[in-house]
Design a protein around this motif. Structure first.
Motif, short mmCIF file in Angstrom:
data_model
loop_
_atom_site.label_atom_id
_atom_site.label_comp_id
_atom_site.label_asym_id
_atom_site.label_seq_id
_atom_site.Cartn_x
_atom_site.Cartn_y
_atom_site.Cartn_z
N VAL A 97 -62.62 28.71 -38.48
CA VAL A 97 -63.02 29.02 -39.18
C VAL A 97 -63.86 27.71 -40.41
O VAL A 97 -64.68 27.28 -40.70
N CYS A 100 -65.96 25.18 -38.95
CA CYS A 100 -67.05 25.64 -38.32
C CYS A 100 -68.34 25.34 -39.94
O CYS A 100 -69.33 25.76 -40.00
N GLU A 101 -67.18 26.20 -40.95
CA GLU A 101 -68.20 25.53 -42.39
C GLU A 101 -68.51 24.06 -42.56
O GLU A 101 -69.35 24.14 -43.22
N GLN A 110 -66.12 38.15 -33.86
CA GLN A 110 -64.65 37.66 -33.88
C GLN A 110 -65.06 39.34 -33.21
O GLN A 110 -64.51 40.45 -33.58
N VAL A 135 -61.70 35.60 -40.97
CA VAL A 135 -62.58 35.31 -40.84
C VAL A 135 -63.59 36.20 -41.71
O VAL A 135 -64.91 35.96 -42.99
N SER A 138 -64.48 33.95 -45.27
CA SER A 138 -64.73 32.50 -44.74
C SER A 138 -66.65 32.73 -45.05
O SER A 138 -67.24 33.83 -45.86
N TRP A 142 -70.96 36.61 -41.18
CA TRP A 142 -69.54 37.09 -39.33
C TRP A 142 -69.89 38.73 -39.56
O TRP A 142 -70.43 39.19 -40.26
#
Length: 431
Positions: A97, A100-101, A110, A135, A138, A142
């Motif tokens: 996570v 990805c950010e 997910q 997730v 975040s 998502w």
């Protein structure tokens, strides 16, 4: 869009990968051992990596180059030599996570599990929920999907066990036969992922993927038996103690690297039932996941399904028999090495050479007999059994060809054992 699918050759991951390829996406699959996946799915790019070792954002960044969306279909049922739940479900997902950010990847799907709960005393459900929390907290776009009992054409884990129990002769044994179950087709899971990757309004939601109606586990097994084309048979509910004993044995086998769906974590999950709420997904799409009857009708069973179902329960018996036979052969050889050496001396070998051959052969028998029940060593042990047996037959033919006509079949009996080894080697693969 370039999409990274974690666990891309697993039961769910493979279906997701195929569905996204059909939609025109560029796919990258990630898993620990991708050699076979590269052969079977050459249209995808493959990365060999162990998620349990990708525990920092910096570990993920190189793997996310050019990726625009990530689907996490990876997971494990219980801790073991090859599986570390906290690392796979929580720590690695949290690192993913963050990565990805940092990399500017906005979309993450997910795939979790029905029953995921931060307060669960089951490590599988607890760590799954902890990964879901990472997730959901975040800044990504998502979606968390929680499938029920996933049914697929491929057979692995619980789906393999359902087939095997359904194919049992004369009756269908079942532990916890009355527990409620809601299934979902792997095609429906893949469709849900495809919609979410494509920008579904399910973003920012936790969605159960289950058929509308729950049914007892026994009824699920009877549906599978009918699907296999086998005669009707009654459900026989096994006592709870049988399930507990099976779980203890399966947990022990797990320590040796075998991933049995009968492990205590799976039985604990089944104890609670596998049920969810189908309404949110039906409201989003206007179409709930199909019922079990439609799922099975969409994947007709043929003779290979019946072969697999019948062999699945015989597989552990096969390995137990092989292990016991080779261990007993080696132990008897050591215990009676003088008598065994005398037989070779009577055939013209020097006493020292005869004793050396007996001791070496006995030790080799014990080693392969023990190694064959250790999953990472099983293939090598089976190949060693073939080599030892062929060497034994060749030596016997040269030194004592008359033993082929021995009325007790001293030599002849090695041939069917060799055939059993070949069958065990043929069905060793788990997926």
């Amino acid at each position: 869009m370039k999409v990274l699918v974690l666990g891309g050759y697993g039961l769910i991951g493979e279906a997701v990968l195929e569905r996204l390829i059909e939609d025109g996406h560029d796919l990258v699959g990630l898993g620990r051992d991708v050699v076979q996946a590269q052969r079977r799915k050459p249209r995808a790019q493959w990365i060999a990596a162990d998620m349990s070792r990708l525990l920092a954002a910096a570990d993920w960044i190189p793997l996310l180059a050019g990726v625009e969306a990530v689907v996490n279909a990876a997971g494990a049922l219980q801790d073991g030599p090859r599986d570390h739940l906290d690392a796979i479900h929580r720590r690695s997902v949290a690192a993913l996570v963050t990565a990805c950010e940092q990399a500017g990847i906005r979309r993450l799907v997910q795939i979790s599990a029905i029953g995921a709960d931060l307060d669960s005393d089951n490590a599988f459900f607890r760590t799954k929920a902890e990964g879901d929390r990472a997730v959901a907290s975040s800044s990504l776009e998502w979606t968390i999907l929680r499938p029920g009992l996933v049914i697929a054409q491929g057979a692995y884990g619980g789906t393999a066990l359902l087939r095997a129990l359904a194919a049992f002769p004369w009756f269908v044994p079942a532990v916890l036969a009355d527990r409620p179950i809601q299934t979902v087709s792997v095609a429906d899971v893949a469709e849900a992922v495809a919609r979410t990757v494509g920008g579904s309004p399910a973003r920012g939601q936790i969605i159960d993927l289950v058929e509308e109606r729950a049914r007892p586990l026994g009824a699920v097994l009877l549906e599978f038996r009918a699907w296999l084309g086998l005669p009707k048979a009654p459900i026989v509910a096994a006592p709870a103690i049988i399930g507990r004993l099976a779980g203890i044995v399966a947990d022990g086998l797990g320590l040796l690297g075998w991933r049995s769906p009968l492990r205590s974590a799976a039985l604990a999950a089944l104890e609670k039932g596998v049920t969810g709420n189908p309404k949110p997904w039906a409201e989003i799409t206007g179409c709930p996941p199909q019922p079990l009857e439609a799922t099975l009708a969409a994947m007709p069973a043929h003779v290979q399904e019946r072969w697999f179902a019948r062999l699945w329960l015989l597989k552990p018996i096969m390995f137990i028999v092989l292990s016991a036979f080779w261990l007993a052969s080696g132990i008897v050889g050591l215990a009676r090495h003088d008598a065994a050496a005398d037989i070779l001396v009577s055939r013209g070998l020097p006493p020292a050479a005869a004793l050396g051959m007996v001791l070496a052969g006995s030790v080799a028998d014990i080693v392969v007999g023990a190694a064959v029940v250790v999953r990472p060593l099983a293939r090598l042990a089976l190949l060693a059994m073939i080599a030892i047996t062929l060497l034994y037959l060749a030596a016997a033919t040269m030194l004592a060809p008359d033993l082929w006509l021995d009325p007790l079949g001293v030599i002849v009996k090695a041939v069917p054992m060799l055939c059993l080894v070949l069958v065990a080697l043929a069905i060793l693969e788990e997926r």
